[in-house]
Design a protein around this motif. Structure first.
Motif, PDB file in Angstrom:
ATOM      1  N   LEU A 303      78.013  48.205  60.774  1.00 37.35           N
ATOM      2  CA  LEU A 303      76.716  48.886  60.824  1.00 37.35           C
ATOM      3  C   LEU A 303      75.578  47.915  60.531  1.00 37.35           C
ATOM      4  O   LEU A 303      74.546  47.924  61.207  1.00 37.35           O
ATOM      5  N   VAL A 304      75.775  47.062  59.525  1.00 38.84           N
ATOM      6  CA  VAL A 304      74.742  46.090  59.179  1.00 38.84           C
ATOM      7  C   VAL A 304      74.608  45.040  60.269  1.00 38.84           C
ATOM      8  O   VAL A 304      73.500  44.623  60.625  1.00 38.84           O
ATOM      9  N   SER A 305      75.731  44.619  60.823  1.00 40.01           N
ATOM     10  CA  SER A 305      75.695  43.590  61.872  1.00 40.01           C
ATOM     11  C   SER A 305      74.948  44.065  63.111  1.00 40.01           C
ATOM     12  O   SER A 305      74.372  43.263  63.847  1.00 40.01           O
ATOM     13  N   ARG A 306      74.906  45.395  63.322  1.00 39.37           N
ATOM     14  CA  ARG A 306      74.190  45.971  64.474  1.00 39.37           C
ATOM     15  C   ARG A 306      72.787  46.447  64.094  1.00 39.37           C
ATOM     16  O   ARG A 306      72.133  47.149  64.876  1.00 39.37           O
ATOM     17  N   ASN A 307      72.360  46.069  62.889  1.00 37.33           N
ATOM     18  CA  ASN A 307      71.009  46.400  62.413  1.00 37.33           C
ATOM     19  C   ASN A 307      70.740  47.898  62.352  1.00 37.33           C
ATOM     20  O   ASN A 307      69.599  48.340  62.505  1.00 37.33           O
ATOM     21  N   LEU A 308      71.794  48.677  62.095  1.00 38.88           N
ATOM     22  CA  LEU A 308      71.628  50.127  61.989  1.00 38.88           C
ATOM     23  C   LEU A 308      71.256  50.553  60.575  1.00 38.88           C
ATOM     24  O   LEU A 308      70.680  51.625  60.372  1.00 38.88           O
ATOM     25  N   ILE A 309      71.595  49.722  59.611  1.00 38.07           N
ATOM     26  CA  ILE A 309      71.252  49.980  58.217  1.00 38.07           C
ATOM     27  C   ILE A 309      71.109  48.631  57.527  1.00 38.07           C
ATOM     28  O   ILE A 309      71.774  47.658  57.914  1.00 38.07           O
ATOM     29  N   SER A 310      70.241  48.578  56.519  1.00 38.40           N
ATOM     30  CA  SER A 310      70.033  47.307  55.815  1.00 38.40           C
ATOM     31  C   SER A 310      70.141  47.517  54.311  1.00 38.40           C
ATOM     32  O   SER A 310      69.643  48.511  53.780  1.00 38.40           O
ATOM     33  N   PRO A 311      70.799  46.588  53.600  1.00 39.99           N
ATOM     34  CA  PRO A 311      70.882  46.684  52.141  1.00 39.99           C
ATOM     35  C   PRO A 311      69.523  46.377  51.506  1.00 39.99           C
ATOM     36  O   PRO A 311      68.732  45.613  52.052  1.00 39.99           O
ATOM     37  N   LEU A 312      69.270  46.989  50.343  1.00 40.99           N
ATOM     38  CA  LEU A 312      68.041  46.739  49.602  1.00 40.99           C
ATOM     39  C   LEU A 312      68.363  45.936  48.345  1.00 40.99           C
ATOM     40  O   LEU A 312      69.035  46.427  47.446  1.00 40.99           O
ATOM     41  N   VAL A 313      67.883  44.695  48.306  1.00 39.34           N
ATOM     42  CA  VAL A 313      68.036  43.835  47.130  1.00 39.34           C
ATOM     43  C   VAL A 313      66.639  43.492  46.635  1.00 39.34           C
ATOM     44  O   VAL A 313      65.819  42.958  47.382  1.00 39.34           O
ATOM     45  N   THR A 314      66.362  43.801  45.379  1.00 37.34           N
ATOM     46  CA  THR A 314      65.023  43.573  44.837  1.00 37.34           C
ATOM     47  C   THR A 314      64.968  42.445  43.816  1.00 37.34           C
ATOM     48  O   THR A 314      63.886  42.003  43.453  1.00 37.34           O
ATOM     49  N   GLU A 315      66.124  42.008  43.326  1.00 35.66           N
ATOM     50  CA  GLU A 315      66.128  40.932  42.339  1.00 35.66           C
ATOM     51  C   GLU A 315      67.243  39.940  42.648  1.00 35.66           C
ATOM     52  O   GLU A 315      68.409  40.337  42.797  1.00 35.66           O
ATOM     53  N   LYS A 316      66.872  38.658  42.741  1.00 35.24           N
ATOM     54  CA  LYS A 316      67.821  37.573  43.001  1.00 35.24           C
ATOM     55  C   LYS A 316      67.614  36.510  41.939  1.00 35.24           C
ATOM     56  O   LYS A 316      66.510  35.995  41.783  1.00 35.24           O
ATOM     57  N   VAL A 317      68.687  36.185  41.206  1.00 35.03           N
ATOM     58  CA  VAL A 317      68.556  35.244  40.100  1.00 35.03           C
ATOM     59  C   VAL A 317      69.634  34.174  40.158  1.00 35.03           C
ATOM     60  O   VAL A 317      70.623  34.295  40.879  1.00 35.03           O
ATOM     61  N   LYS A 318      69.438  33.136  39.354  1.00 35.86           N
ATOM     62  CA  LYS A 318      70.432  32.094  39.166  1.00 35.86           C
ATOM     63  C   LYS A 318      71.342  32.474  37.995  1.00 35.86           C
ATOM     64  O   LYS A 318      70.999  33.344  37.177  1.00 35.86           O
ATOM     65  N   ASN A 320      71.905  31.244  35.134  1.00 28.60           N
ATOM     66  CA  ASN A 320      71.333  31.171  33.779  1.00 28.60           C
ATOM     67  C   ASN A 320      70.391  32.330  33.463  1.00 28.60           C
ATOM     68  O   ASN A 320      69.900  32.453  32.346  1.00 28.60           O
ATOM     69  N   GLN A 321      70.134  33.194  34.442  1.00 27.83           N
ATOM     70  CA  GLN A 321      69.287  34.368  34.230  1.00 27.83           C
ATOM     71  C   GLN A 321      70.099  35.664  34.205  1.00 27.83           C
ATOM     72  O   GLN A 321      69.538  36.760  34.202  1.00 27.83           O
ATOM     73  N   ALA A 322      71.430  35.532  34.189  1.00 28.57           N
ATOM     74  CA  ALA A 322      72.304  36.698  34.297  1.00 28.57           C
ATOM     75  C   ALA A 322      72.145  37.668  33.130  1.00 28.57           C
ATOM     76  O   ALA A 322      72.199  38.888  33.311  1.00 28.57           O
ATOM     77  N   ASN A 323      71.953  37.153  31.931  1.00 25.76           N
ATOM     78  CA  ASN A 323      71.837  38.043  30.769  1.00 25.76           C
ATOM     79  C   ASN A 323      70.598  38.926  30.851  1.00 25.76           C
ATOM     80  O   ASN A 323      70.663  40.128  30.591  1.00 25.76           O
ATOM     81  N   ASP A 324      69.478  38.338  31.237  1.00 29.41           N
ATOM     82  CA  ASP A 324      68.250  39.122  31.395  1.00 29.41           C
ATOM     83  C   ASP A 324      68.414  40.162  32.495  1.00 29.41           C
ATOM     84  O   ASP A 324      67.948  41.308  32.355  1.00 29.41           O
ATOM     85  N   LEU A 325      69.051  39.782  33.587  1.00 28.97           N
ATOM     86  CA  LEU A 325      69.267  40.724  34.691  1.00 28.97           C
ATOM     87  C   LEU A 325      70.108  41.911  34.230  1.00 28.97           C
ATOM     88  O   LEU A 325      69.778  43.073  34.525  1.00 28.97           O
ATOM     89  N   HIS A 326      71.180  41.652  33.499  1.00 31.73           N
ATOM     90  CA  HIS A 326      72.047  42.743  33.054  1.00 31.73           C
ATOM     91  C   HIS A 326      71.359  43.638  32.030  1.00 31.73           C
ATOM     92  O   HIS A 326      71.659  44.834  31.949  1.00 31.73           O
ATOM     93  N   ASP A 327      70.437  43.088  31.267  1.00 27.19           N
ATOM     94  CA  ASP A 327      69.639  43.936  30.370  1.00 27.19           C
ATOM     95  C   ASP A 327      68.823  44.941  31.176  1.00 27.19           C
ATOM     96  O   ASP A 327      68.712  46.114  30.802  1.00 27.19           O
ATOM     97  N   ARG A 337      69.495  47.102  44.572  1.00 27.83           N
ATOM     98  CA  ARG A 337      70.512  46.195  44.036  1.00 27.83           C
ATOM     99  C   ARG A 337      69.915  44.850  43.643  1.00 27.83           C
ATOM    100  O   ARG A 337      68.824  44.481  44.046  1.00 27.83           O
ATOM    101  N   ALA A 338      70.707  44.101  42.880  1.00 25.84           N
ATOM    102  CA  ALA A 338      70.357  42.757  42.440  1.00 25.84           C
ATOM    103  C   ALA A 338      71.593  41.885  42.575  1.00 25.84           C
ATOM    104  O   ALA A 338      72.698  42.373  42.855  1.00 25.84           O
ATOM    105  N   GLY A 339      71.414  40.587  42.356  1.00 27.23           N
ATOM    106  CA  GLY A 339      72.569  39.719  42.458  1.00 27.23           C
ATOM    107  C   GLY A 339      72.271  38.308  41.991  1.00 27.23           C
ATOM    108  O   GLY A 339      71.119  37.939  41.704  1.00 27.23           O
ATOM    109  N   ILE A 340      73.336  37.514  41.921  1.00 30.64           N
ATOM    110  CA  ILE A 340      73.281  36.150  41.432  1.00 30.64           C
ATOM    111  C   ILE A 340      73.664  35.197  42.561  1.00 30.64           C
ATOM    112  O   ILE A 340      74.659  35.404  43.257  1.00 30.64           O
TER     113      ILE A 340
END
Length: 342
Positions: A303-318, A320-327, A337-340
Motif C-alpha cells: 500500500l505504501v509502495s503504491r502511495n495509497l497511504i503514508s506513515p506519519l513520523v513527527t520526531e526523528k532522533v539520534k 543519544n537522544q533516545a531517553n528524552d524521546l521515550h520520556d 510516530r517517532a524513531g531513531i
C-alpha cells in the motif's frame, strides 16, 4: 557494534559497545538504518511488560542484510528488509492459516525475548525478515519505512477483523497516538466516516488531517450529543480502542449501536463491565486483536509502495537522544510516530 542497552525498569538507555551478533543456522544479520519508537516498546522500559534485563528493545526496523547462515530462503546480502515482531514456528495450525499471532509454539517477541533493533546490527531468524519493495525509497525515509510493519499493518488487520464497511460510522479511542493516527489514515483510505476520540486537544489537527471528520474529548460533557449527531442517533458501528483501559472500554461499549463491534488492542488487561442485556438486544460483539499477520505486513508495504497511504513520523532522533524521546512517548506527547536513526 554500538547499541542502546536497557539494564532495568525505568533506567536510562546506555549507548555502549557490545559484541556484534553472530547468526545461528537459518538466521541472518542486518545493518540497522533506523528503528521506530512506540508505546509498545516503552512498556518494556516502564516495566509494564516484563523482560529479562539487559535487553536491546525495538522491532520496527529498516535494515539491509549483511550476513546469512544456512538456508535463509530468498534473502540475499544487500536486500532491504523490515521485521515481523512475533517469533512464531511457521508450521502450526494458526501459522498455516495466516494467523501467526495465535501460534501454538509462540516463543516471544523481538526486543523482549531476543535483542531488537535499537542497535547498529540485528540477528534474527530468516523468516522474521520481510523484504522492502524496491519502489519504497527506504534510504530517504528510513523511519517511515520501519514503522510500516506495525503502525500501518496493525490498522490493516483491524479493518478486516472488525469487518468494517463503507457505510459504517467508526470511533477511534486514542486517535492521536502512534497507532490511532494510522488507524484514521487506514479508515480514510477506505472512505470510512470516522470520529476521533482523544483527550489531548493539541492532537485534533493531526487527527482531522489524517481523516477524522469529527473530534471529541471523551471527558467532555457534550460527547453523547456529538456522537448522536455524528451517527444520526444510531450509535457507532465500530469502536476501536487503542487505550483499552476499564474506562475507555466501557465508554466504547456504551457508544455502540445495533450490530456494533468493540475492538480492543493492547491496554493493561483490566476487567471491565458490559451490560449483557444490551449485548443481546443490540447483538454487540467484543473483539480482541493482536498485532497482524506476516501477509498483512507485506500488504501494508505494498500500500505504501503504491502511495495509497503514508506513515506519519513527527520526531526523528539520534541514539543519544533516545531517553528524552521515550520520556515524551510515556507522557503521550508524540503525535503519530517517532524513531531513531542509526
Amino acid at each position: 557494534m554500538k547499541a542502546l542497552i536497557l539494564k532495568g525498569t525505568n533506567e536510562p538507555f546506555i549507548y555502549e559497545n557490545v559484541p556484534d551478533p553472530i547468526p545461528q543456522n537459518g538466521e541472518a544479520v542486518a545493518k540497522i538504518l533506523a528503528c521506530g519508537s512506540g508505546l509498545t516498546i516503552q512498556h518494556v522500559k516502564a516495566g509494564r511488560t516484563k523482560v529479562k534485563f539487559p535487553i536491546i528493545i525495538g522491532h520496527e526496523i529498516t535494515a539491509e542484510i549483511v550476513e546469512l547462515r544456512g538456508d535463509c530462503g530468498g534473502l540475499t546480502v544487500g536486500m532491504p528488509v523490515t521485521a515481523y515482531f512475533y517469533l512464531t514456528c511457521g508450521h502450526c495450525k494458526w501459522c498455516k492459516l495466516n494467523r501467526e499471532t495465535l501460534c501454538i509454539n509462540f516463543s516471544g517477541y523481538i526486543g523482549r525475548q531476543i535483542n531488537g533493533g535499537y542497535a547498529e546490527y540485528i540477528s534474527l531468524p530468516a523468516k522474521n525478515f520481510i523484504p522492502i519493495p524496491l519502489s519504497i525509497d527506504y534510504k530517504e525515509t528510513p523511519i517511515e519505512t520501519g514503522i510500516i510493519c506495525d503502525a500501518i499493518a496493525t490498522p490493516l488487520k483491524v479493518i478486516k477483523k472488525a469487518r468494517i464497511e463503507i457505510n459504517d460510522k467508526v470511533g477511534v479511542i486514542g486517535a492521536g497516538g502512534g497507532l490511532g493516527i494510522h488507524m484514521l489514515r487506514m479508515l480514510k483510505l477506505y472512505n470510512i466516516d470516522t470520529i476521533a476520540i482523544e483527550t489531548k486537544k493539541i492532537k485534533e489537527k493531526s487527527c482531522r488531517d489524517s481523516g477524522a471528520s469529527e473530534f471529541i474529548n471523551p471527558n467532555s460533557n457534550s460527547k453523547t450529543e456529538v456522537i448522536e449527531n455524528f451517527t444520526k442517533d444510531n450509535g457507532l458501528d465500530v469502536v476501536i480502542d487503542f487505550v483499552s483501559s476499564k474506562t475507555s472500554l466501557e465508554l466504547g461499549a456504551d457508544l455502540l449501536g445495533n450490530g456494533g463491534r468493540l475492538v480492543t488492542l493492547g491496554g493493561s488487561g483490566e476487567f471491565f463491565n458490559v451490560d449483557s442485556g444490551n449485548m443481546l438486544l443490540k447483538e454487540i460483539e467484543l473483539i480482541g486483536s493482536r498485532y497482524c499477520s506476516k501477509q498483512e505486513v507485506i500488504d501494508s508495504l505494498d500500500l505504501v509502495s503504491r502511495n495509497l497511504i503514508s506513515p506519519l513520523v513527527t520526531e526523528k532522533v539520534k541514539p543519544n537522544q533516545a531517553n528524552d524521546l521515550h520520556d515524551r512517548i510515556e507522557k503521550g506527547d508524540v503525535i503519530g510516530r517517532a524513531g531513531i536513526i542509526f
